[in-house]
Design an enzyme around this catalytic site. Structure first.
Site, PDB file in Angstrom:
ATOM      1  N   THR A  11       0.871  -1.197  -0.124  1.00 46.22           N
ATOM      2  CA  THR A  11       0.108   0.114   0.115  1.00 46.22           C
ATOM      3  C   THR A  11       0.952   1.314   0.150  1.00 46.22           C
ATOM      4  O   THR A  11       0.375   2.292  -0.632  1.00 46.22           O
ATOM      5  CB  THR A  11      -0.959  -0.085   1.235  1.00 46.22           C
ATOM      6  OG1 THR A  11      -1.708  -0.987   1.364  1.00 46.22           O
ATOM      7  CG2 THR A  11      -1.556   1.231   1.356  1.00 46.22           C
ATOM      8  N   ASP A  54       1.083  -6.543  -4.485  1.00 42.86           N
ATOM      9  CA  ASP A  54       0.163  -6.581  -3.164  1.00 42.86           C
ATOM     10  C   ASP A  54       0.896  -7.675  -2.521  1.00 42.86           C
ATOM     11  O   ASP A  54       0.939  -8.942  -3.076  1.00 42.86           O
ATOM     12  CB  ASP A  54      -1.112  -6.802  -3.529  1.00 42.86           C
ATOM     13  CG  ASP A  54      -1.907  -6.351  -2.302  1.00 42.86           C
ATOM     14  OD1 ASP A  54      -1.792  -7.387  -1.312  1.00 42.86           O
ATOM     15  OD2 ASP A  54      -2.948  -5.652  -2.273  1.00 42.86           O
ATOM     16  N   SER A  55       1.224  -7.490  -1.036  1.00 38.96           N
ATOM     17  CA  SER A  55       2.036  -8.694  -0.427  1.00 38.96           C
ATOM     18  C   SER A  55       1.009  -9.843  -0.448  1.00 38.96           C
ATOM     19  O   SER A  55       1.498 -10.779  -0.098  1.00 38.96           O
ATOM     20  CB  SER A  55       2.509  -8.192   0.790  1.00 38.96           C
ATOM     21  OG  SER A  55       1.520  -8.061   1.813  1.00 38.96           O
ATOM     22  N   GLN A 266      -5.037 -21.391  17.301  1.00 39.70           N
ATOM     23  CA  GLN A 266      -5.730 -20.096  16.767  1.00 39.70           C
ATOM     24  C   GLN A 266      -5.621 -18.909  17.870  1.00 39.70           C
ATOM     25  O   GLN A 266      -5.920 -17.847  17.175  1.00 39.70           O
ATOM     26  CB  GLN A 266      -7.243 -20.527  16.512  1.00 39.70           C
ATOM     27  CG  GLN A 266      -7.525 -21.604  15.519  1.00 39.70           C
ATOM     28  CD  GLN A 266      -8.535 -22.198  15.460  1.00 39.70           C
ATOM     29  OE1 GLN A 266      -9.682 -21.550  16.083  1.00 39.70           O
ATOM     30  NE2 GLN A 266      -9.160 -23.062  14.582  1.00 39.70           N
TER      31      GLN A 266
HETATM   32  N1  ASN Z   1      -2.797  -5.230   0.435  1.00 41.70           N
HETATM   33  C1  ASN Z   1      -1.718  -4.473   1.165  1.00 41.70           C
HETATM   34  C2  ASN Z   1      -0.358  -5.384   0.839  1.00 41.70           C
HETATM   35  O1  ASN Z   1      -0.173  -6.018   1.918  1.00 41.70           O
HETATM   36  C3  ASN Z   1      -1.909  -4.040   2.424  1.00 41.70           C
HETATM   37  C4  ASN Z   1      -0.896  -3.056   2.833  1.00 41.70           C
HETATM   38  O2  ASN Z   1       0.276  -3.017   2.268  1.00 41.70           O
HETATM   39  N2  ASN Z   1      -1.408  -2.263   4.115  1.00 41.70           N
HETATM   40  O3  ASN Z   1       0.324  -5.058   0.156  1.00 41.70           O
END
Ligand code: ASN
Length: 331
Positions: A11, A54-55, A266
């Site tokens: 992000t 995007d990770s 969990q």
């Molecule tokens: N979807 C994004 C990612 O992990 C979330 C973030 O970076 N805040 O690449």
């Protein structure tokens, strides 16, 4: 001090596109402006240009790509910062911790909840905090900076999709808290280390989350053909639905045929104790492996790491109980 910044996506460097947020911001230019006039103005920068992700798309190959980039630069920098998305950042930081136990320089991962161009973004705070940690001389190994805290890389877990304190380390205290000056806690445990690890490779590991009423036939279907290893996310201290018809036999057969079965919890904060309750006794006696107080991310990355080293069966089980990089408490 020479600092190298590795940018992989997330992000922090995203812009709004026709289908939602995706990488596209000029992260290098932004960093240049952010650091102009500071002692870190000369930072070097690497961008995974044609593979900014995007990770949530990250795989063990992406972990290895970061490891390779860090090794390629080890002679030319004294500290490293890795920018990536938050969603799977704790998997990457855990994975890096196992692969880099002999690495001579600190590595700090960070990202952001808001893109760098947005008013109120946490991008600048996080990058500056990561740089401060990496150049502090007090954060050896792999750590993760987010919000106002520096956490051990293999103890961190994502706890919020929106908070600027998006990560926590439930089993151990933070390494440091920002402020004037920063408040430093005890140094992280380093573990036994792993010299010259083989690279991460994709592995067929199944992670199963238990829920009341999920039947044995459904679980069995997910385990056919048998994977290289199973991480079973159970309840509390590792308790299992032992009275469910066929449940114990399913996993006992798997273990007997050489597939390691790791029992994790969990609970966000847990210390798995197999056999503490009757509900986990049968699988404990069958040779299931306890995840101890490792995070979900640290467990998964460790299983992939050990499989990538060519270990399986009893050898893998034995190494899961060894604290390789500070990811696991004794007992
Ligand atoms: N979807 C994004 C990612 O992990 C979330 C973030 O970076 N805040 O690449």
């Amino acid at each position: 001090m020479r600092v190298h910044i590795v940018y992989t996506g997330g992000t922090l460097g995203m812009v709004e596109g026709p289908h939602g947020l995706a990488p596209g911001a000029d992260v290098e230019g932004w960093l240049h402006t952010l650091l102009a006039g500071t002692e870190l103005a000369g930072c070097t920068f690497f961008s995974a240009r044609d593979h900014l992700i995007d990770s949530s798309n990250a795989t063990p190959d992406d972990w290895q790509a970061v490891v390779d980039e860090l090794h390629a630069r080890r002679e030319f920098a004294d500290a490293f910062v890795v920018l990536q998305g938050t969603d799977s950042m704790a998997y990457t930081s855990s994975a890096l911790s196992y692969a880099l136990t002999e690495f001579p320089a600190p590595v700090v991962l960070t990202g952001a909840q808001y893109p760098l161009g947005v008013i109120g973004s946490d991008a600048a705070t996080n990058v500056l905090g990561a740089l401060q940690a990496a150049t502090s001389g007090r954060a050896p190994g792999v750590s993760l900076f987010f919000g106002d805290r520096l956490l051990s890389g293999n103890r961190a877990t994502k706890v919020s999709s929106w908070s600027f304190r998006g990560f926590d380390s439930p089993a151990v205290a933070p390494l440091a808290l920002t402020g004037a000056p920063w408040q430093w806690g005890a140094a992280r445990a380093r573990g036994s280390g792993w010299p010259d690890p083989l690279p991460y490779r994709a592995q067929d590991v199944v992670v199963l989350d238990l829920a009341p009423g999920v039947g044995t036939a459904r679980l069995a279907a997910a385990l056919r053909p048998a994977p290289a290893a199973v991480v079973l996310r159970a309840y509390g201290v590792g308790n299992l639905p032992s009275e469910q018809p066929g449940f114990t036999e399913l996993f006992t057969t798997l273990i007997d045929s050489g597939t390691p079965v790791v029992i994790a919890s969990q609970c966000l904060q847990a210390n798995v104790r197999l056999g503490h309750y009757e509900a986990s006794d049968a699988l404990a006696r069958a040779g299931a492996i306890s995840a101890g107080d490792m995070t979900a991310e640290a467990v998964y990355a460790k299983v992939i790491f050990l499989l990538s080293q060519g270990l399986g069966g009893a050898e893998l089980a034995a190494q899961m109980a060894v604290d390789i990089a500070g990811e696991l408490s004794a007992g």
